[in-house]
Design a protein around this motif. Structure first.
Motif, PDB file in Angstrom:
ATOM      1  N   GLU A 120      -9.017  16.381  -2.690  1.00 47.25           N
ATOM      2  CA  GLU A 120      -7.560  16.955  -2.461  1.00 47.25           C
ATOM      3  C   GLU A 120      -7.733  18.780  -1.452  1.00 47.25           C
ATOM      4  O   GLU A 120      -8.839  19.220  -1.807  1.00 47.25           O
ATOM      5  CB  GLU A 120      -6.214  17.329  -3.623  1.00 47.25           C
ATOM      6  N   ALA A 121      -6.535  19.542  -0.880  1.00 47.69           N
ATOM      7  CA  ALA A 121      -6.751  21.203  -0.771  1.00 47.69           C
ATOM      8  C   ALA A 121      -5.664  21.702  -1.600  1.00 47.69           C
ATOM      9  O   ALA A 121      -4.390  20.486  -2.056  1.00 47.69           O
ATOM     10  CB  ALA A 121      -6.708  20.941   0.734  1.00 47.69           C
ATOM     11  N   ILE A 122      -5.373  22.569  -1.637  1.00 46.11           N
ATOM     12  CA  ILE A 122      -4.825  23.184  -3.072  1.00 46.11           C
ATOM     13  C   ILE A 122      -4.171  24.294  -1.470  1.00 46.11           C
ATOM     14  O   ILE A 122      -5.257  25.255  -1.875  1.00 46.11           O
ATOM     15  CB  ILE A 122      -5.380  23.561  -4.213  1.00 46.11           C
ATOM     16  N   ILE A 123      -3.185  23.950  -2.045  1.00 48.45           N
ATOM     17  CA  ILE A 123      -2.518  25.863  -0.726  1.00 48.45           C
ATOM     18  C   ILE A 123      -1.651  26.162  -2.025  1.00 48.45           C
ATOM     19  O   ILE A 123      -0.875  25.814  -3.071  1.00 48.45           O
ATOM     20  CB  ILE A 123      -1.213  24.959  -0.080  1.00 48.45           C
ATOM     21  N   GLY A 124      -1.642  27.807  -2.012  1.00 48.64           N
ATOM     22  CA  GLY A 124      -1.458  28.062  -3.193  1.00 48.64           C
ATOM     23  C   GLY A 124      -2.067  29.299  -4.025  1.00 48.64           C
ATOM     24  O   GLY A 124      -1.843  29.780  -4.784  1.00 48.64           O
ATOM     25  N   TRP A 125      -3.318  28.722  -3.943  1.00 49.81           N
ATOM     26  CA  TRP A 125      -4.615  29.423  -4.837  1.00 49.81           C
ATOM     27  C   TRP A 125      -4.608  31.086  -4.031  1.00 49.81           C
ATOM     28  O   TRP A 125      -5.401  31.487  -4.240  1.00 49.81           O
ATOM     29  CB  TRP A 125      -6.084  28.233  -4.489  1.00 49.81           C
ATOM     30  N   ASP A 126      -4.156  31.078  -2.652  1.00 50.60           N
ATOM     31  CA  ASP A 126      -4.663  32.426  -2.051  1.00 50.60           C
ATOM     32  C   ASP A 126      -3.587  33.142  -3.117  1.00 50.60           C
ATOM     33  O   ASP A 126      -4.067  34.450  -3.486  1.00 50.60           O
ATOM     34  CB  ASP A 126      -4.130  32.039  -1.164  1.00 50.60           C
ATOM     35  N   LYS A 127      -2.517  32.959  -3.147  1.00 48.15           N
ATOM     36  CA  LYS A 127      -1.189  33.766  -3.924  1.00 48.15           C
ATOM     37  C   LYS A 127      -1.760  34.364  -4.974  1.00 48.15           C
ATOM     38  O   LYS A 127      -1.462  35.401  -5.927  1.00 48.15           O
ATOM     39  CB  LYS A 127       0.029  33.491  -4.213  1.00 48.15           C
ATOM     40  N   MET A 144       0.839  -1.362   0.248  1.00 44.65           N
ATOM     41  CA  MET A 144       0.063  -0.042   0.008  1.00 44.65           C
ATOM     42  C   MET A 144       1.213   1.224  -0.015  1.00 44.65           C
ATOM     43  O   MET A 144       1.351   1.525   0.278  1.00 44.65           O
ATOM     44  CB  MET A 144      -0.767   0.004   1.208  1.00 44.65           C
ATOM     45  N   LYS A 145       0.729   2.245  -1.330  1.00 39.06           N
ATOM     46  CA  LYS A 145       1.272   3.634  -1.036  1.00 39.06           C
ATOM     47  C   LYS A 145       0.642   4.032  -1.837  1.00 39.06           C
ATOM     48  O   LYS A 145       0.180   4.243  -3.037  1.00 39.06           O
ATOM     49  CB  LYS A 145       2.245   3.021  -2.078  1.00 39.06           C
ATOM     50  N   ASN A 146      -0.201   5.044  -0.970  1.00 39.88           N
ATOM     51  CA  ASN A 146      -0.753   6.150  -1.260  1.00 39.88           C
ATOM     52  C   ASN A 146      -0.362   7.607  -0.928  1.00 39.88           C
ATOM     53  O   ASN A 146       0.264   7.980  -0.276  1.00 39.88           O
ATOM     54  CB  ASN A 146      -1.869   6.255  -0.676  1.00 39.88           C
ATOM     55  N   GLU A 147       0.029   8.462  -2.694  1.00 34.71           N
ATOM     56  CA  GLU A 147       0.318   9.173  -2.873  1.00 34.71           C
ATOM     57  C   GLU A 147      -0.286  10.683  -1.876  1.00 34.71           C
ATOM     58  O   GLU A 147      -1.510  10.671  -1.730  1.00 34.71           O
ATOM     59  CB  GLU A 147       0.792   9.942  -3.781  1.00 34.71           C
ATOM     60  N   ILE A 148       0.336  11.599  -1.406  1.00 33.14           N
ATOM     61  CA  ILE A 148      -0.317  12.776  -0.342  1.00 33.14           C
ATOM     62  C   ILE A 148      -0.158  14.247  -0.820  1.00 33.14           C
ATOM     63  O   ILE A 148      -1.275  14.714  -1.341  1.00 33.14           O
ATOM     64  CB  ILE A 148      -0.430  12.101   1.111  1.00 33.14           C
ATOM     65  N   PHE A 149       0.727  13.831  -1.148  1.00 35.81           N
ATOM     66  CA  PHE A 149       0.745  15.268  -2.332  1.00 35.81           C
ATOM     67  C   PHE A 149       1.103  15.382  -3.716  1.00 35.81           C
ATOM     68  O   PHE A 149       1.250  14.537  -3.937  1.00 35.81           O
ATOM     69  CB  PHE A 149       2.309  15.836  -1.372  1.00 35.81           C
ATOM     70  N   ASP A 150       0.892  16.290  -4.726  1.00 34.87           N
ATOM     71  CA  ASP A 150       0.146  16.190  -6.010  1.00 34.87           C
ATOM     72  C   ASP A 150      -0.111  15.189  -6.037  1.00 34.87           C
ATOM     73  O   ASP A 150       0.209  15.392  -7.614  1.00 34.87           O
ATOM     74  CB  ASP A 150       1.976  16.986  -6.320  1.00 34.87           C
ATOM     75  N   THR A 151      -1.703  14.672  -5.954  1.00 36.82           N
ATOM     76  CA  THR A 151      -2.541  13.464  -6.382  1.00 36.82           C
ATOM     77  C   THR A 151      -3.331  14.420  -7.047  1.00 36.82           C
ATOM     78  O   THR A 151      -3.741  15.502  -6.003  1.00 36.82           O
ATOM     79  CB  THR A 151      -2.165  12.400  -5.356  1.00 36.82           C
ATOM     80  N   TYR A 152      -4.578  13.963  -6.740  1.00 38.50           N
ATOM     81  CA  TYR A 152      -5.891  14.200  -6.996  1.00 38.50           C
ATOM     82  C   TYR A 152      -6.980  13.050  -7.174  1.00 38.50           C
ATOM     83  O   TYR A 152      -6.769  12.340  -8.082  1.00 38.50           O
ATOM     84  CB  TYR A 152      -6.519  14.750  -8.821  1.00 38.50           C
ATOM     85  N   SER A 153      -7.892  13.430  -5.987  1.00 42.19           N
ATOM     86  CA  SER A 153      -8.234  12.644  -5.158  1.00 42.19           C
ATOM     87  C   SER A 153      -9.843  12.363  -5.268  1.00 42.19           C
ATOM     88  O   SER A 153     -10.391  11.803  -4.995  1.00 42.19           O
ATOM     89  CB  SER A 153      -7.946  11.806  -4.265  1.00 42.19           C
ATOM     90  N   GLY A 154     -10.300  14.310  -5.546  1.00 47.04           N
ATOM     91  CA  GLY A 154     -11.386  14.409  -5.199  1.00 47.04           C
ATOM     92  C   GLY A 154     -11.755  14.742  -4.086  1.00 47.04           C
ATOM     93  O   GLY A 154     -11.982  15.785  -3.759  1.00 47.04           O
TER      94      GLY A 154
END
Length: 195
Positions: free
Chosen positions: A29-36, A17-27
């Motif tokens: 996800e939270a996006i950090i950086g939208w604010d800038k 089991m290996k679930n990517e947590i950064f830069d993946t798209y599962s529905g």
């Protein structure tokens, strides 16, 4: 045989089991950086931090599992207070002054409040009574967690309990989370315009 089969399946699933947590798209996800993208200043990101910690604590209080969730609730509300006050100071001072302020106070909520409170009346039109009401909540936190350690860890850097000395004769510390949430909401009604 069943035990072996169970262990094989569990170990196979676990090790594979290996679930990517950064830069993946599962529905989810939270996006950090939208604010800038919509606001190149730090203000939108500050809002995300401040409002995020408060909202997380509000949601946890509503979960109605007070004994289990008390530490993240208290940490999140304390973090909210610290961030909203630091944001007030930052918005009303130069970068250099803010850097010195951060070095001087770190997580010392009492010191942060002391240096920030003049702006609450002069820049945000809070009354002396409003500021005193906010300070009452700050004092409650400072009694238990002056430097933002007690609700994050159960021991200090010297391996001493962070809360044992604050418990009553029955070995307890009772916290009315509904009253705390109400007090924080009162404060946010006053300080929400600052972030």
């Amino acid at each position: 045989r069943l035990h072996w089969c169970y262990n094989f399946i569990i170990k196979s699933l676990w090790t594979n089991m290996k679930n990517e947590i950064f830069d993946t798209y599962s529905g989810k996800e939270a996006i950090i950086g939208w604010d800038k993208k919509i606001d190149p200043t730090d203000q939108t990101r500050a809002f995300g931090y401040i409002y995020g910690f408060k909202t997380a604590a509000d949601e946890l209080v509503d979960e109605n599992m007070p004994d289990l969730l008390v530490f993240p609730i208290l940490f999140d509300y304390r973090q909210y207070l610290e961030l909203v006050l630091k944001n007030v100071y930052k918005r009303n001072n130069s970068n250099k002054d803010f850097q010195n302020f951060l070095k001087k106070h770190g997580h010392d909520l009492n010191g942060i409040f002391t240096d920030t409170s003049p702006f609450l009346m002069t820049k945000y039109n809070l009354t002396q009574n409003n500021v005193e009401d906010i300070y009452e909540v700050i004092k409650d936190f400072v009694k238990i967690d002056k430097d933002s350690f007690s609700f994050r860890y159960d021991y200090t850097k010297n391996n001493i309990s962070t809360l044992d000395s604050k418990l009553n004769g029955n070995g307890e510390l009772r916290i009315d989370l509904a009253a705390l949430k109400s007090n924080i909401n009162f404060i946010d009604n006053l300080l929400g315009k600052t972030y």
